[in-house]
Design a protein around this motif. Sequence first.
Motif, PDB file in Angstrom:
ATOM      1  N   HIS A  37       0.912  -1.109  -0.018  1.00 39.07           N
ATOM      2  CA  HIS A  37      -0.033  -0.027   0.168  1.00 39.07           C
ATOM      3  C   HIS A  37       0.680   1.133   0.064  1.00 39.07           C
ATOM      4  CE1 HIS A  37      -2.390   3.039   1.826  1.00 39.07           C
ATOM      5  NE2 HIS A  37      -3.422   2.516   1.061  1.00 39.07           N
ATOM      6  N   ASP A  38       1.989   1.239   0.705  1.00 41.03           N
ATOM      7  CA  ASP A  38       2.754   2.291   1.018  1.00 41.03           C
ATOM      8  C   ASP A  38       4.011   2.068   0.173  1.00 41.03           C
ATOM      9  OD1 ASP A  38       1.057   3.868   2.379  1.00 41.03           O
ATOM     10  OD2 ASP A  38       1.659   2.666   4.245  1.00 41.03           O
ATOM     11  N   ALA A  39       4.938   2.925  -0.420  1.00 38.85           N
ATOM     12  CA  ALA A  39       5.844   2.899  -1.131  1.00 38.85           C
ATOM     13  C   ALA A  39       7.070   2.265  -0.120  1.00 38.85           C
ATOM     14  CB  ALA A  39       6.107   4.268  -1.930  1.00 38.85           C
ATOM     15  N   LEU A  40       7.774   1.247  -0.602  1.00 35.96           N
ATOM     16  CA  LEU A  40       8.767   0.788   0.098  1.00 35.96           C
ATOM     17  C   LEU A  40      10.054   1.664   0.473  1.00 35.96           C
ATOM     18  CD1 LEU A  40       8.941  -2.867  -1.381  1.00 35.96           C
ATOM     19  CD2 LEU A  40       8.104  -2.192   0.924  1.00 35.96           C
ATOM     20  N   PRO A  41      10.819   1.358   1.290  1.00 36.33           N
ATOM     21  CA  PRO A  41      11.875   2.690   1.438  1.00 36.33           C
ATOM     22  C   PRO A  41      13.025   1.913   0.542  1.00 36.33           C
ATOM     23  CG  PRO A  41      11.686   0.845   3.271  1.00 36.33           C
ATOM     24  CD  PRO A  41      10.478   0.708   2.576  1.00 36.33           C
ATOM     25  N   ALA A  42      13.988   2.858   0.205  1.00 36.56           N
ATOM     26  CA  ALA A  42      15.192   2.552  -0.806  1.00 36.56           C
ATOM     27  C   ALA A  42      15.875   1.285  -0.015  1.00 36.56           C
ATOM     28  CB  ALA A  42      16.099   3.606  -1.157  1.00 36.56           C
ATOM     29  N   ALA A  43      15.961   1.204   1.324  1.00 38.29           N
ATOM     30  CA  ALA A  43      16.659   0.061   1.884  1.00 38.29           C
ATOM     31  C   ALA A  43      16.238  -0.058   3.207  1.00 38.29           C
ATOM     32  CB  ALA A  43      18.113   0.607   2.125  1.00 38.29           C
ATOM     33  N   THR A  44      16.524  -1.134   3.964  1.00 37.54           N
ATOM     34  CA  THR A  44      15.990  -1.531   5.217  1.00 37.54           C
ATOM     35  C   THR A  44      16.690  -0.915   6.322  1.00 37.54           C
ATOM     36  OG1 THR A  44      17.157  -3.473   5.331  1.00 37.54           O
ATOM     37  CG2 THR A  44      15.123  -3.578   4.406  1.00 37.54           C
ATOM     38  N   ALA A  45      16.463  -0.951   7.604  1.00 35.45           N
ATOM     39  CA  ALA A  45      17.319  -0.335   8.496  1.00 35.45           C
ATOM     40  C   ALA A  45      18.593  -1.291   8.788  1.00 35.45           C
ATOM     41  CB  ALA A  45      16.526  -0.319   9.728  1.00 35.45           C
ATOM     42  N   MET A  46      19.614  -0.624   9.396  1.00 34.84           N
ATOM     43  CA  MET A  46      20.711  -1.598   9.605  1.00 34.84           C
ATOM     44  C   MET A  46      20.897  -1.596  11.177  1.00 34.84           C
ATOM     45  SD  MET A  46      23.717   0.600   7.604  1.00 34.84           S
ATOM     46  CE  MET A  46      24.955  -0.322   8.160  1.00 34.84           C
ATOM     47  N   ALA A  47      21.573  -2.844  11.504  1.00 39.65           N
ATOM     48  CA  ALA A  47      21.623  -3.218  12.926  1.00 39.65           C
ATOM     49  C   ALA A  47      23.074  -3.626  13.216  1.00 39.65           C
ATOM     50  CB  ALA A  47      20.693  -4.478  13.042  1.00 39.65           C
ATOM     51  N   ASP A  48      23.514  -3.258  14.389  1.00 42.94           N
ATOM     52  CA  ASP A  48      24.762  -3.383  14.903  1.00 42.94           C
ATOM     53  C   ASP A  48      24.972  -5.043  15.355  1.00 42.94           C
ATOM     54  OD1 ASP A  48      27.497  -3.440  15.707  1.00 42.94           O
ATOM     55  OD2 ASP A  48      27.022  -2.280  17.545  1.00 42.94           O
ATOM     56  N   ALA A  49      24.708  -6.058  14.247  1.00 41.21           N
ATOM     57  CA  ALA A  49      24.941  -7.371  14.739  1.00 41.21           C
ATOM     58  C   ALA A  49      25.226  -7.962  13.364  1.00 41.21           C
ATOM     59  CB  ALA A  49      23.578  -7.690  15.272  1.00 41.21           C
ATOM     60  N   ALA A  50      25.413  -9.371  13.624  1.00 41.67           N
ATOM     61  CA  ALA A  50      25.527 -10.405  12.400  1.00 41.67           C
ATOM     62  C   ALA A  50      24.289 -10.175  11.744  1.00 41.67           C
ATOM     63  CB  ALA A  50      25.836 -11.719  12.753  1.00 41.67           C
ATOM     64  N   ASP A  51      24.489 -10.300  10.412  1.00 43.03           N
ATOM     65  CA  ASP A  51      23.313  -9.943   9.492  1.00 43.03           C
ATOM     66  C   ASP A  51      22.572  -8.772   9.546  1.00 43.03           C
ATOM     67  OD1 ASP A  51      23.798 -12.686   8.327  1.00 43.03           O
ATOM     68  OD2 ASP A  51      22.593 -13.813  10.091  1.00 43.03           O
ATOM     69  N   GLY A  52      23.208  -7.753   9.962  1.00 45.49           N
ATOM     70  CA  GLY A  52      22.472  -6.572  10.127  1.00 45.49           C
ATOM     71  C   GLY A  52      22.737  -5.321   9.138  1.00 45.49           C
ATOM     72  N   ASP A  53      23.135  -5.866   7.875  1.00 44.69           N
ATOM     73  CA  ASP A  53      23.494  -4.952   6.886  1.00 44.69           C
ATOM     74  C   ASP A  53      22.097  -4.543   6.296  1.00 44.69           C
ATOM     75  OD1 ASP A  53      26.193  -5.082   6.976  1.00 44.69           O
ATOM     76  OD2 ASP A  53      26.056  -7.037   5.799  1.00 44.69           O
ATOM     77  N   ALA A  54      21.957  -3.390   5.793  1.00 42.82           N
ATOM     78  CA  ALA A  54      20.905  -2.733   5.052  1.00 42.82           C
ATOM     79  C   ALA A  54      20.545  -3.646   3.928  1.00 42.82           C
ATOM     80  CB  ALA A  54      20.836  -1.462   4.987  1.00 42.82           C
ATOM     81  N   GLN A  55      19.692  -4.007   3.669  1.00 40.97           N
ATOM     82  CA  GLN A  55      19.140  -4.581   2.346  1.00 40.97           C
ATOM     83  C   GLN A  55      18.432  -3.539   1.311  1.00 40.97           C
ATOM     84  OE1 GLN A  55      16.652  -7.893   4.030  1.00 40.97           O
ATOM     85  NE2 GLN A  55      17.872  -9.356   2.671  1.00 40.97           N
ATOM     86  N   ARG A  56      18.797  -3.334   0.246  1.00 39.72           N
ATOM     87  CA  ARG A  56      18.308  -2.624  -0.848  1.00 39.72           C
ATOM     88  C   ARG A  56      17.441  -3.217  -1.793  1.00 39.72           C
ATOM     89  NH1 ARG A  56      23.777  -1.638  -0.208  1.00 39.72           N
ATOM     90  NH2 ARG A  56      24.342  -3.141  -1.694  1.00 39.72           N
ATOM     91  N   PHE A  57      16.382  -2.673  -2.009  1.00 41.58           N
ATOM     92  CA  PHE A  57      15.210  -3.007  -2.770  1.00 41.58           C
ATOM     93  C   PHE A  57      15.212  -2.401  -4.193  1.00 41.58           C
ATOM     94  CE2 PHE A  57      12.916  -2.927   1.257  1.00 41.58           C
ATOM     95  CZ  PHE A  57      12.817  -4.436   1.522  1.00 41.58           C
ATOM     96  N   LEU A  58      15.491  -3.480  -5.224  1.00 42.40           N
ATOM     97  CA  LEU A  58      15.988  -2.916  -6.543  1.00 42.40           C
ATOM     98  C   LEU A  58      14.746  -3.189  -7.442  1.00 42.40           C
ATOM     99  CD1 LEU A  58      19.470  -4.645  -7.239  1.00 42.40           C
ATOM    100  CD2 LEU A  58      18.847  -2.421  -6.079  1.00 42.40           C
ATOM    101  N   ALA A  59      13.993  -2.074  -7.611  1.00 41.20           N
ATOM    102  CA  ALA A  59      12.562  -2.191  -8.326  1.00 41.20           C
ATOM    103  C   ALA A  59      12.911  -2.692  -9.755  1.00 41.20           C
ATOM    104  CB  ALA A  59      11.724  -1.012  -8.322  1.00 41.20           C
ATOM    105  N   GLY A  60      12.092  -3.481 -10.464  1.00 42.93           N
ATOM    106  CA  GLY A  60      11.893  -3.726 -11.899  1.00 42.93           C
ATOM    107  C   GLY A  60      13.133  -4.595 -12.160  1.00 42.93           C
ATOM    108  N   ARG A  61      14.038  -5.300 -11.416  1.00 42.62           N
ATOM    109  CA  ARG A  61      14.886  -6.396 -11.400  1.00 42.62           C
ATOM    110  C   ARG A  61      14.090  -7.776 -11.415  1.00 42.62           C
ATOM    111  NH1 ARG A  61      20.075  -4.496 -10.407  1.00 42.62           N
ATOM    112  NH2 ARG A  61      20.236  -2.343 -10.913  1.00 42.62           N
ATOM    113  N   ASP A  62      14.719  -8.711 -12.156  1.00 39.81           N
ATOM    114  CA  ASP A  62      14.436  -9.967 -11.974  1.00 39.81           C
ATOM    115  C   ASP A  62      14.838 -10.797 -11.046  1.00 39.81           C
ATOM    116  OD1 ASP A  62      12.516  -9.870 -14.236  1.00 39.81           O
ATOM    117  OD2 ASP A  62      13.866 -10.217 -15.647  1.00 39.81           O
ATOM    118  N   VAL A  63      14.421 -11.884 -10.458  1.00 37.04           N
ATOM    119  CA  VAL A  63      14.865 -12.714  -9.596  1.00 37.04           C
ATOM    120  C   VAL A  63      15.762 -13.586 -10.250  1.00 37.04           C
ATOM    121  CG1 VAL A  63      14.540 -14.513  -7.693  1.00 37.04           C
ATOM    122  CG2 VAL A  63      12.918 -12.596  -7.930  1.00 37.04           C
TER     123      VAL A  63
END
Length: 511
Positions: free
Chosen positions: A51-77
């Motif tokens: 419903h709402d537009a997604l952010p360009a990237a997710t939040a980051m965390a100071d932990a393992a697997d805490g990197d931000a994930q970027r959503f690439l619109a229009g890209r194929d899996v």
Amino acid sequence: MSRQPALPASRPLARSLQFLALAALPLWLAGCAVGPDYRRPDAPAVDRFTHDALPAATAMADAADGDAQRFLAGRDVPERWWATFGNAELDRRVQQALAHSPTIASAQAALRQAQENARAAGGALFPSVDAAAGVTREKQSAATSGVPGGVGPFTLYNASVSVGYTLDLFGGVRRGIEAQQAQADYQQAQRDSTYLTLAGNVVTASLQEASLREQVRATAQIVDWQRKTLDIAEQQQQIGARSLSDTLAVRAQLAATEATLPPLRAQLAAVRNRLATYLGTTPAQFDAAPLTLDDVRLPQDIPVSLPSQLVDQRPDIRAASALLHAASAQVGVATANMLPQVTLSGSVGSQALSGGDLFSTGTRAWSLGLGLTQPLFHGGELLHRKRAAQAGLEKADADWQQTVLTAFQNVADALQALEYDAQTLAAQATAEQAASKRLELTREQYRIGATNYLNLLDAERSYQQAHITLIQARAARLSDTAALYTALGGGWRRDAAAPMAATASPSNVSR
């Protein structure tokens, strides 16, 4: 008396075929396929999944697997989407499952069966040609032959070739072939869905295994700490610095923590047993290297296909489209069954009283026929079958719509889960760090007698819960990434299914 050479049997047969072809050509050309022509419904006219537009990237965390994930619109899996987790063992497991799982072999066999049925249905467009030969011994009565005393007994030899053809004036045969081909398309989509589901199950189960293994390790570490705490409590009790009730409380906490280990180990064993089944082997034969969360890399660039492409990428939507196509064709079949049926037939052969006289002069026989059948009264059967086919088409259309809505919901759920997973991991990492510092401080205070056992037990419980929850948050982020890949179709587009189908061919399935 010399015998004249026999006219080759192929010449009358050729004339018969020419007659049938000439008679059928204008009727066939005038024919049309009754019933609706299939057209796949349009995809929902939206430009995003949530419903709402997604952010360009997710939040980051100071932990393992805490990197931000970027959503690439229009890209194929990517087709081999599991490779984005950067783990060779995970890749090996998926490849083994695709090569050896009986579910893959079943889906491939079902596809071959449907394809052969479609090819078999195509034979109805051509004339049928049959050869027959026989010998009979008979005696005709006077009533049958008109000869006093009857005729015979005698032996009659015969050989013939017959041709039959049903004109597809109203396209009923073609609609039937169309329905069979749609069933083959459905089985192909089902095969692709089996690939996608199996790969997703292997990845998800492997991540669950890694999470449980980490939880077992963390709990065992906490048990070791609590045993040391119990040793301190017993020592302080002996010198009178602590009461027996304090020692019993520490011992009870240790026992309670130890009691959580068997269920975790049972879950871990069950997950590995399930993995064995996915990989096409028994639990006793399952031999896979242990997997931990630290062995798996969190994909940072997440492709998000366009909503308009989802109907081509999701195998379940393509399966629903094929069923809708088949239902549309069945309406044409039911409609054509209510209309006139024209058949052409012909035969050429020879009959003789001696096998050696077959095909000699005077033994040849041939026939040509044209038949017309118009259904007049079938007790309402044909009308109700047509109405049933129309209702089936309406159902298939509604099922398609529901499948598409569910697919869009799956993608939206997975996208929002990744966004909230990142926030959860960040908050949980902060909570775990605070709980760890508090536990470390409380242990030191308890060792020197500066705090009581209740504070220590509370600090240990808080840290245990925070640490286990952090492990679960890491696993959830990885699993929801895999869920997004599968929700988007996992790369199983029509142009991408063929290479993987070759990888998981029947020759690779047999062992």
